[in-house]
Design a protein around this motif. Structure first.
Motif, PDB file in Angstrom:
ATOM      1  N   GLN A 114       6.066  30.616 105.791  1.00 17.98           N
ATOM      2  CA  GLN A 114       6.950  29.586 105.239  1.00 17.98           C
ATOM      3  C   GLN A 114       7.978  29.121 106.269  1.00 17.98           C
ATOM      4  O   GLN A 114       8.381  29.880 107.153  1.00 17.98           O
ATOM      5  N   GLY A 145      11.078  35.263  95.733  1.00 15.10           N
ATOM      6  CA  GLY A 145      10.279  34.284  96.442  1.00 15.10           C
ATOM      7  C   GLY A 145       8.794  34.384  96.159  1.00 15.10           C
ATOM      8  O   GLY A 145       8.244  35.477  95.956  1.00 15.10           O
ATOM      9  N   ASP A 146       8.125  33.236  96.160  1.00 13.64           N
ATOM     10  CA  ASP A 146       6.678  33.192  96.014  1.00 13.64           C
ATOM     11  C   ASP A 146       6.015  33.546  97.343  1.00 13.64           C
ATOM     12  O   ASP A 146       6.636  33.530  98.402  1.00 13.64           O
ATOM     13  N   PHE A 195       5.174  25.218 105.140  1.00 14.61           N
ATOM     14  CA  PHE A 195       4.714  26.379 105.899  1.00 14.61           C
ATOM     15  C   PHE A 195       4.045  25.884 107.171  1.00 14.61           C
ATOM     16  O   PHE A 195       3.642  24.719 107.274  1.00 14.61           O
ATOM     17  N   TYR A 214       2.966  36.408 103.363  1.00 13.84           N
ATOM     18  CA  TYR A 214       4.403  36.511 103.568  1.00 13.84           C
ATOM     19  C   TYR A 214       5.130  36.054 102.317  1.00 13.84           C
ATOM     20  O   TYR A 214       4.660  35.172 101.585  1.00 13.84           O
ATOM     21  N   GLU A 215       6.263  36.659 102.092  1.00 10.89           N
ATOM     22  CA  GLU A 215       7.146  36.322 100.978  1.00 10.89           C
ATOM     23  C   GLU A 215       8.169  35.285 101.423  1.00 10.89           C
ATOM     24  O   GLU A 215       8.629  35.309 102.569  1.00 10.89           O
ATOM     25  N   ASP A 216       8.505  34.364 100.519  1.00 13.70           N
ATOM     26  CA  ASP A 216       9.604  33.437 100.781  1.00 13.70           C
ATOM     27  C   ASP A 216      10.910  34.206 100.615  1.00 13.70           C
ATOM     28  O   ASP A 216      11.367  34.455  99.499  1.00 13.70           O
ATOM     29  N   LYS A 217      11.535  34.558 101.732  1.00 15.25           N
ATOM     30  CA  LYS A 217      12.724  35.403 101.685  1.00 15.25           C
ATOM     31  C   LYS A 217      14.008  34.636 101.444  1.00 15.25           C
ATOM     32  O   LYS A 217      15.066  35.226 101.295  1.00 15.25           O
ATOM     33  N   THR A 273       8.839  28.356  95.215  1.00 15.27           N
ATOM     34  CA  THR A 273      10.163  28.595  95.792  1.00 15.27           C
ATOM     35  C   THR A 273      10.257  28.055  97.219  1.00 15.27           C
ATOM     36  O   THR A 273      11.349  27.936  97.758  1.00 15.27           O
ATOM     37  N   TYR A 274       9.129  27.738  97.847  1.00 14.66           N
ATOM     38  CA  TYR A 274       9.125  27.109  99.171  1.00 14.66           C
ATOM     39  C   TYR A 274       8.310  25.823  99.092  1.00 14.66           C
ATOM     40  O   TYR A 274       7.487  25.637  98.183  1.00 14.66           O
ATOM     41  N   PRO A 327      11.665  26.495 106.247  1.00 11.82           N
ATOM     42  CA  PRO A 327      12.587  25.756 105.362  1.00 11.82           C
ATOM     43  C   PRO A 327      12.860  24.335 105.864  1.00 11.82           C
ATOM     44  O   PRO A 327      13.976  24.000 106.242  1.00 11.82           O
TER      45      PRO A 327
END
Length: 510
Positions: free
Chosen positions: A501, A455-456, A169, A447-450, A165-166, A503
């Motif tokens: 992550q 999110g992964d 990073f 960390y979560e991909d928010k 999903t991302y 973007p």
């Protein structure tokens, strides 16, 4: 002077984008009316020594008719990271010294280039009538040579077979400004500034990095522009300096400062929130908060809260919007939740074989864990999109507990975990965890991909193999490994004490 980029061009005119000569009469769009030759009116202006950063200079355009200009860097054949892309609104270009009125020159910074590669770019000009003029460029770059000999030495254990999903990073370490990587194991950005970046956050398209020597915050844009400001209004004295994380706060960012206040030396037990100019929004002295609470409850805090000693070791904090609270990691003791406005302690979650649990007042605040492992020496607390507590559970006992008191237990391996917490009933349970058999006793993060609906995760084992190696993994909620890379770490946590992550595939400069 040797140029680090070679610049080539090809013009693309399709029905999707307006090109001069198409259409007829007054019905032509602004793009169709454009009489422009990118082969002569667009040149490369190599604005930075980094192989990952360049710029294009555009001349001969009627700037009153431009809405925005964007670039897109095509992903390498066979790779899975999404294309690096950025859009510059005209107001941003004109207000940030990227437009020279005398020469009518517009400078479009380009960042995220592949090193040692012929990068294929698409440049798009959108006009005020929303019509578009597009053309292609190619920029050849030299090979990346890391000036400290670390980040050009990636070990690719597992490449992705699909796009998580991302796609990007950044790594925060003690030797350089942040390093941006993609999920394919390619370094895509290094401004080559030799300074610690542990206390960093990417916010509003710039990196904010706190100084380990004073209260200054350096700002660094993706195209290498630097500036700075000073923390203003803190209760900390002139000796204050940054340590550990910078995290997203309620309205600003949460920073961690060591220093002197009210005549007492506070070591890793003081939290502040600042706005984007450095002005203090609110501050919390955890030593004062715990001392006052324990005294009210009849306990003597003098052997727990100890000014001048690293008794708390704050390494991360996060804001929980669900109930207007802060969740703070005290590596020496526990995770603590407190009320944002009042500082009132709400609960504690940690290893109950440590010194802190010998105090009845603190026992009252302890959550009852119904399943899973309590946090021990944890890092990188954050709230998931569905409101749960996520952290990296290092599994290392206390370092600085008072002589003769229990330090707690050590785990054999480090875990990453998500906790579901019932604040009302003071209970907790592990809702998700992942253990890959790696022990990383200090630093590290998950960390979560928010930005994604589901999110992964990105895991950074900062101190693997007896603190000599970094292991970076992409993991999904089904615990499938999406990619895995390694780096050497010449000193503990130097290469990447924390990773998160970014973007880079959709940056908008407004």
């Amino acid at each position: 002077m040797m140029m680090k980029h070679v610049f080539l061009l090809s013009l693309v005119c399709t029905g999707l984008y307006g090109c001069n000569g198409s259409g007829g009469g007054s019905s032509k769009t602004l793009a169709e009316q454009l009489d422009y030759d990118p082969t002569t009116q667009v040149i490369e202006d190599d604005i930075h020594a980094s192989v990952f950063i360049s710029a294009l200079d555009l001349t001969g355009l009627d700037t009153s008719k431009i809405k925005n200009i964007s670039f897109n860097i095509k992903t390498k054949e066979g790779n899975h990271a999404k294309s690096v892309s950025a859009t510059y609104d005209w107001n941003y270009l004109s207000n940030n010294s990227l437009y020279d009125t005398k020469s009518n020159r517009i400078q479009i910074p380009i960042f995220g280039l592949y090193s040692n590669y012929l990068n294929e770019l698409t440049i798009n000009i959108q006009f005020t009538d929303n019509s578009n003029y597009s053309f292609k460029k190619t920029i050849a770059t030299a090979a990346y040579v890391d000036s400290i000999g670390i980040y050009d030495d990636v070990g690719i254990i597992t490449k992705p077979s699909a796009t998580p999903t991302y796609s990007y990073f950044y790594l925060k370490g003690s030797k350089k400004s942040p390093i941006i990587m993609d999920i394919d194991g390619e370094v895509r950005w290094d401004a080559d500034i030799k300074r610690a970046s542990g206390s960093s956050i990417f916010l509003n398209n710039i990196f904010l990095t706190g100084s380990t020597k004073n209260k200054a915050v350096d700002t660094l844009s993706l195209y290498g522009k630097m500036d700075s400001f000073t923390v203003d209004g803190t209760a900390m004295g002139s000796d204050a300096y940054f340590h550990h994380n910078i995290d997203q706060g309620k309205t600003g960012v949460l920073i961690e400062l060591d220093g002197t206040t009210s005549g007492a030396l506070k070591i890793e037990s003081f939290l502040s929130e600042i706005d984007n100019k450095g002005k203090i929004i609110k501050e919390w002295d955890l030593g004062k908060i715990f001392s006052e609470y324990m005294l009210q409850e009849g306990d003597d805090p003098s052997n727990f809260v100890r000014d001048g000693v690293d008794w708390f070791h704050m390494n991360a904090a996060t804001y929980d919007p669900a109930d207007d609270t802060l969740v703070i990691s005290s590596r020496e003791n526990f995770v603590v939740k407190l009320d944002y406005a009042t500082g009132k302690l709400i609960w504690l979650l940690g290893d109950e074989t440590k010194h802190w649990y010998s105090y009845p007042s603190l026992q009252k605040l302890a959550l009852s864990l119904s399943s899973g492992q309590t946090p021990i020496g944890q890092h990188a607390v954050s709230m998931t999109k569905d409101g749960k507590l996520m952290l990296f559970n290092n599994g290392r006992r206390s370092f600085n507990n008072p002589v003769g008191t229990p330090a707690g237990i050590d785990l054999a391996t480090s875990q990453t975990a998500i906790f579901a917490i019932d604040n009302q009933n003071k209970t907790a349970q592990v809702a998700w965890s992942f253990d890959d058999g790696i022990y990383s006793d200090i630093c590290s993060s998950i960390y979560e991909d928010k930005l994604a609906t589901q999110g992964d995760f990105l895991i950074n084992y900062a101190a693997a193999d007896n603190r000599t190696k970094v292991v970076i993994q992409g993991i999904n909620k089904d615990k499938q490994k999406l990619f895995e890379f390694t780096y050497p770490s010449p000193t503990p946590c130097a290469t990447s004490w924390n990773a998160i992550q970014i973007p880079l595939e959709n940056i908008h400069f407004q």
